[in-house]
Design a protein around this motif. Structure first.
Motif, PDB file in Angstrom:
ATOM      1  N   THR A  78      12.316  31.839 -35.844  1.00 18.91           N
ATOM      2  CA  THR A  78      12.344  32.434 -34.503  1.00 18.91           C
ATOM      3  C   THR A  78      13.679  32.105 -33.829  1.00 18.91           C
ATOM      4  N   LYS A  79      13.977  32.850 -32.797  1.00 17.83           N
ATOM      5  CA  LYS A  79      15.277  32.692 -32.133  1.00 17.83           C
ATOM      6  C   LYS A  79      15.326  31.388 -31.337  1.00 17.83           C
ATOM      7  N   TYR A  80      16.527  30.850 -31.220  1.00 22.96           N
ATOM      8  CA  TYR A  80      16.739  29.624 -30.449  1.00 22.96           C
ATOM      9  C   TYR A  80      17.614  29.951 -29.251  1.00 22.96           C
ATOM     10  N   LEU A 272      36.184  38.540 -27.010  1.00 16.87           N
ATOM     11  CA  LEU A 272      36.796  37.509 -27.861  1.00 16.87           C
ATOM     12  C   LEU A 272      37.483  38.154 -29.060  1.00 16.87           C
ATOM     13  N   THR A 273      36.831  39.158 -29.648  1.00 15.77           N
ATOM     14  CA  THR A 273      37.429  39.829 -30.809  1.00 15.77           C
ATOM     15  C   THR A 273      38.771  40.450 -30.432  1.00 15.77           C
ATOM     16  N   LEU A 274      38.799  41.142 -29.305  1.00 16.93           N
ATOM     17  CA  LEU A 274      40.058  41.799 -28.904  1.00 16.93           C
ATOM     18  C   LEU A 274      41.134  40.747 -28.590  1.00 16.93           C
ATOM     19  N   THR A 322      39.906  40.244 -37.972  1.00 16.84           N
ATOM     20  CA  THR A 322      39.859  39.275 -36.860  1.00 16.84           C
ATOM     21  C   THR A 322      38.476  38.636 -36.794  1.00 16.84           C
ATOM     22  N   MET A 323      37.422  39.465 -36.943  1.00 18.78           N
ATOM     23  CA  MET A 323      36.059  38.918 -36.846  1.00 18.78           C
ATOM     24  C   MET A 323      35.714  38.047 -38.064  1.00 18.78           C
ATOM     25  N   ARG A 324      36.447  38.232 -39.168  1.00 19.92           N
ATOM     26  CA  ARG A 324      36.246  37.319 -40.309  1.00 19.92           C
ATOM     27  C   ARG A 324      36.874  35.960 -39.984  1.00 19.92           C
ATOM     28  N   PRO A 327      35.081  34.551 -36.123  1.00 16.61           N
ATOM     29  CA  PRO A 327      33.812  35.222 -35.800  1.00 16.61           C
ATOM     30  C   PRO A 327      33.319  34.802 -34.416  1.00 16.61           C
ATOM     31  N   PRO A 328      33.214  35.756 -33.465  1.00 19.18           N
ATOM     32  CA  PRO A 328      32.814  35.379 -32.106  1.00 19.18           C
ATOM     33  C   PRO A 328      31.475  34.626 -32.101  1.00 19.18           C
ATOM     34  N   VAL A 329      30.525  35.101 -32.919  1.00 15.48           N
ATOM     35  CA  VAL A 329      29.279  34.346 -33.070  1.00 15.48           C
ATOM     36  C   VAL A 329      29.385  33.666 -34.439  1.00 15.48           C
ATOM     37  N   PHE A 394      28.027  40.423 -37.226  1.00 20.53           N
ATOM     38  CA  PHE A 394      26.961  40.959 -36.382  1.00 20.53           C
ATOM     39  C   PHE A 394      25.586  40.475 -36.838  1.00 20.53           C
ATOM     40  N   SER A 395      25.540  39.386 -37.612  1.00 22.51           N
ATOM     41  CA  SER A 395      24.305  38.876 -38.200  1.00 22.51           C
ATOM     42  C   SER A 395      23.767  39.908 -39.212  1.00 22.51           C
ATOM     43  N   ALA A 396      22.516  39.800 -39.602  1.00 22.00           N
ATOM     44  CA  ALA A 396      21.944  40.712 -40.606  1.00 22.00           C
ATOM     45  C   ALA A 396      20.449  40.777 -40.385  1.00 22.00           C
ATOM     46  N   ALA A 405      28.531  48.666 -33.920  1.00 23.70           N
ATOM     47  CA  ALA A 405      29.356  49.864 -34.164  1.00 23.70           C
ATOM     48  C   ALA A 405      30.089  50.262 -32.885  1.00 23.70           C
ATOM     49  N   LEU A 406      29.400  50.165 -31.750  1.00 26.78           N
ATOM     50  CA  LEU A 406      30.032  50.526 -30.481  1.00 26.78           C
ATOM     51  C   LEU A 406      31.222  49.603 -30.193  1.00 26.78           C
ATOM     52  N   SER A 407      31.040  48.311 -30.456  1.00 24.36           N
ATOM     53  CA  SER A 407      32.135  47.368 -30.148  1.00 24.36           C
ATOM     54  C   SER A 407      33.388  47.703 -30.947  1.00 24.36           C
TER      55      SER A 407
HETATM   56  C1  HEM Z   1      32.570  42.148 -31.520  1.00 26.27           C
HETATM   57  C2  HEM Z   1      31.519  42.377 -30.783  1.00 26.27           C
HETATM   58  C3  HEM Z   1      30.157  41.806 -31.028  1.00 26.27           C
HETATM   59  C4  HEM Z   1      29.761  40.790 -31.860  1.00 26.27           C
HETATM   60  C5  HEM Z   1      30.612  39.957 -32.791  1.00 26.27           C
HETATM   61  C6  HEM Z   1      28.325  40.653 -31.688  1.00 26.27           C
HETATM   62  C7  HEM Z   1      27.544  39.757 -32.402  1.00 26.27           C
HETATM   63  C8  HEM Z   1      26.170  39.693 -32.325  1.00 26.27           C
HETATM   64  C9  HEM Z   1      25.346  38.857 -33.157  1.00 26.27           C
HETATM   65  C10 HEM Z   1      25.848  37.931 -34.259  1.00 26.27           C
HETATM   66  C11 HEM Z   1      24.058  39.052 -32.787  1.00 26.27           C
HETATM   67  C12 HEM Z   1      22.821  38.393 -33.389  1.00 26.27           C
HETATM   68  C13 HEM Z   1      22.638  36.999 -32.887  1.00 26.27           C
HETATM   69  C14 HEM Z   1      21.561  36.273 -33.640  1.00 26.27           C
HETATM   70  O1  HEM Z   1      20.955  36.825 -34.538  1.00 26.27           O
HETATM   71  O2  HEM Z   1      21.316  35.101 -33.330  1.00 26.27           O
HETATM   72  C15 HEM Z   1      24.056  40.020 -31.713  1.00 26.27           C
HETATM   73  C16 HEM Z   1      22.926  40.484 -31.078  1.00 26.27           C
HETATM   74  C17 HEM Z   1      22.955  41.381 -30.049  1.00 26.27           C
HETATM   75  N1  HEM Z   1      24.071  42.035 -29.552  1.00 26.27           N
HETATM   76 FE1  HEM Z   1      25.947  41.866 -30.214  1.00 26.27          FE
HETATM   77  N2  HEM Z   1      27.893  41.547 -30.760  1.00 26.27           N
HETATM   78  C18 HEM Z   1      28.972  42.297 -30.343  1.00 26.27           C
HETATM   79  C19 HEM Z   1      28.957  43.342 -29.438  1.00 26.27           C
HETATM   80  C20 HEM Z   1      27.842  43.800 -28.793  1.00 26.27           C
HETATM   81  C21 HEM Z   1      27.819  44.932 -27.890  1.00 26.27           C
HETATM   82  C22 HEM Z   1      29.020  45.834 -27.570  1.00 26.27           C
HETATM   83  C23 HEM Z   1      26.547  45.024 -27.418  1.00 26.27           C
HETATM   84  C24 HEM Z   1      25.958  45.996 -26.436  1.00 26.27           C
HETATM   85  C25 HEM Z   1      26.638  46.643 -25.510  1.00 26.27           C
HETATM   86  C26 HEM Z   1      25.775  43.951 -28.016  1.00 26.27           C
HETATM   87  C27 HEM Z   1      24.441  43.692 -27.772  1.00 26.27           C
HETATM   88  C28 HEM Z   1      23.658  42.836 -28.518  1.00 26.27           C
HETATM   89  C29 HEM Z   1      22.219  42.707 -28.338  1.00 26.27           C
HETATM   90  C30 HEM Z   1      21.374  43.415 -27.299  1.00 26.27           C
HETATM   91  C31 HEM Z   1      21.771  41.808 -29.308  1.00 26.27           C
HETATM   92  C32 HEM Z   1      20.340  41.356 -29.536  1.00 26.27           C
HETATM   93  C33 HEM Z   1      19.662  42.260 -30.528  1.00 26.27           C
HETATM   94  C34 HEM Z   1      18.230  41.838 -30.793  1.00 26.27           C
HETATM   95  O3  HEM Z   1      17.901  40.664 -30.700  1.00 26.27           O
HETATM   96  O4  HEM Z   1      17.445  42.737 -31.126  1.00 26.27           O
HETATM   97  N3  HEM Z   1      26.597  43.239 -28.854  1.00 26.27           N
HETATM   98  N4  HEM Z   1      25.356  40.403 -31.446  1.00 26.27           N
END
Ligand code: HEM
Length: 454
Positions: A78-80, A272-274, A322-324, A327-329, A394-396, A405-407
């Motif tokens: 579960t999420k933390y 952060l990526t930009l 850059t994200m490699r 990685p912002p997250v 972006f996790s998996a 994709a939008l970012s």
């Molecule tokens: C370079 C840009 C971005 C990176 C690196 C990033 C990275 C991530 C990662 C790693 C997660 C999953 C976190 C986890 O599993 O603990 C996440 C979740 C999420 N991100 Fe992004 N993100 C980016 C941009 C965005 C943008 C542009 C949006 C929306 C405008 C967004 C909205 C979300 C949302 C809503 C979740 C939660 C999804 C869920 O739990 O169902 N992110 N992001």
């Protein structure tokens, strides 16, 4: 292998002692925290169990571990989100199970690629505002902090494209306030804030004030005039879910909290990526020139049209590389609901599991010359050979980022447009110092001067 024990001394004041970020401070508060983690991962074969007084943290760094936790046994994890509730409330990023699925479903359509063309002019308009600001900054020659610059851009993009609103708040002020909160709450040991060159201890009152500002933002956005009264915006989707009598869980609080999530999770990582890509490009002027040449070849001297964006492939590869590297997250955290086994190690119910994406991204097992900035490794032919789950910006699995994709569209457009008019020159220490918190930040920011080209 013996488990490792990390000593920590509980201090007092702000911050949450139960927070994993606080507990990892002895590891992360180093000159080069990532090198320390990589050395430990090497030493312990990819799985690092850390025993604390009353809980266990298991650090994982292999693609197969990510596959187990995020995909094939995802329901066990579960999420933390401790320490971040005031930022994200009860938004979908924080919740699990059937309710998470229910909350995500009505928002999903806003992130389908067929919406991006509609967002395109609003993204471009936000970049135009940033260029107008940079033109003034270039005149004065002042130094700017790049993460603040790119965050304010990302926030304007979200407001305009997803909410159909001009940005009805001072984004520089809001950015600074939320930063205060995240730094203080997650890293008690660094609760000194740098105020005009002097270190001042933060008070609980400061953080309460920061949160007050933050909590007021969503209603301010909702109350502002719509730009174009578009029918299909994310905000409209949230409001429709609230109005649905068959969906009592999606109340007004849910709308507000989803908006907070987009205004932070949807902006900070993009920013952060930009910012990191501009840092890398300032160290690799040949790559900056290549982006300009690609923009010229694709668009001539005109602004990009929507149907040209896909052709800006080198620019996109720079963002991926850059994200490699940054990685912002950089760490994905979960709590084990039940026992599991990972690479021969027992994970017990209640353990906190941390997937260190950063380590997989920098491992010579998965990348040639991993510390080298080489955007071409994301060219389609080479990318095909990549080991699955070795690249996780972006996790998996089902909880992967909704906006990934939008970012990439946002940042591709921003890089192309900004670099055709300006040369941002990084003026801080090289290599930049890292502050690894929930996100992968530069310590003290990334100072830049902006030079105008035309
Ligand atoms: C370079 C840009 C971005 C990176 C690196 C990033 C990275 C991530 C990662 C790693 C997660 C999953 C976190 C986890 O599993 O603990 C996440 C979740 C999420 N991100 Fe992004 N993100 C980016 C941009 C965005 C943008 C542009 C949006 C929306 C405008 C967004 C909205 C979300 C949302 C809503 C979740 C939660 C999804 C869920 O739990 O169902 N992110 N992001």
């Amino acid at each position: 292998m013996a488990d490792m024990t990390v000593a920590y001394s509980p201090s007092h004041g702000l911050g949450e002692e139960q927070s994993i970020w606080f507990k990892l401070t002895p590891l992360l508060n180093q000159e080069n925290p990532m090198q320390v983690l990589m050395a430990l991962s090497d030493k312990y074969g990819g799985v690092i169990p850390i025993n604390l007084k009353n809980q266990r943290i298991v650090l994982l760094s292999e693609p197969a571990h990510a596959e187990r936790v995020l995909v094939s046994n995802a329901d066990n994890y579960t999420k933390y989100f401790d320490g971040l509730r005031p930022i994200f409330g009860k938004s979908m990023i924080t919740i699990d199970g059937a309710l998470w699925q229910k909350i995500r479903t009505p928002q999903q359509a806003a992130f389908h690629p067929n919406m991006f063309e509609e967002y395109f002019p609003y993204l471009m308009s936000a970049i135009d505002s940033k260029m107008a600001r940079w033109a003034e900054i270039a005149e004065t020659g002042e130094t700017v902090e790049m993460v603040e610059e790119t965050w304010t851009l990302a926030a304007e993009m979200v407001c305009k494209a997803l909410f159909d609103r001009e940005m009805p708040f001072n984004p520089h002020f809001v950015f600074q306030q939320v930063k205060i909160y995240t730094d203080v709450m997650n890293h008690k040991s660094i609760r000194l804030k740098n105020q005009r060159g002097e270190l001042v201890e933060m008070t609980a009152e400061d953080t309460a004030k920061a949160m007050e500002v933050w909590h007021s933002i969503p209603e301010t956005v909702i109350g502002a005039n719509a730009i174009d009264h578009r029918e299909k915006t994310l905000l409209k989707m949230l409001e429709a879910a609230e109005a649905d009598p068959d969906f009592p869980e999606f109340d007004h609080r849910q709308v507000i909290d989803e908006m907070k999530q987009y205004l932070w999770a949807g902006t900070e990582s993009t920013a952060l990526t930009l910012a990191w890509s501009l840092y890398l490009l300032s160290q690799h002027p040949e790559a900056m020139e290549r982006i300009r040449a690609e923009a010229h070849a694709v668009c001539g001297d005109a602004d990009p049209e929507w149907n040209q964006v896909q052709q800006l492939s080198y620019t996109r590869m720079v963002i991926q590389e850059t994200m490699r590297l940054f990685p912002p997250v950089w760490a994905l955290i979960r709590i084990a609901a039940g026992d599991d086994h990972i690479q021969g190690h027992k994970v017990k119910a209640g353990d906190k599991v941390v997937i260190l994406s950063y380590i997989a991204h920098h491992s010579p097992k998965y990348w040639d010359d991993p510390e080298k900035f080489d955007p071409e490794r994301f060219a389609p032919e080479r990318a095909k050979k990549r080991v699955k789950y070795s690249y996780l910006p972006f996790s998996a699995g089902k909880r992967a980022c909704i906006g990934g994709a939008l970012s990439q569209i946002e940042n591709t457009l921003a890089l192309v447009q900004l670099l055709r008019r300006f040369t941002p020159e990084y003026v801080g220490p090289v290599p930049a110092k890292i502050h690894a918190t929930v996100t992968f930040c530069p310590k003290g920011g990334l100072p830049f001067r902006i030079r105008a080209l035309r």
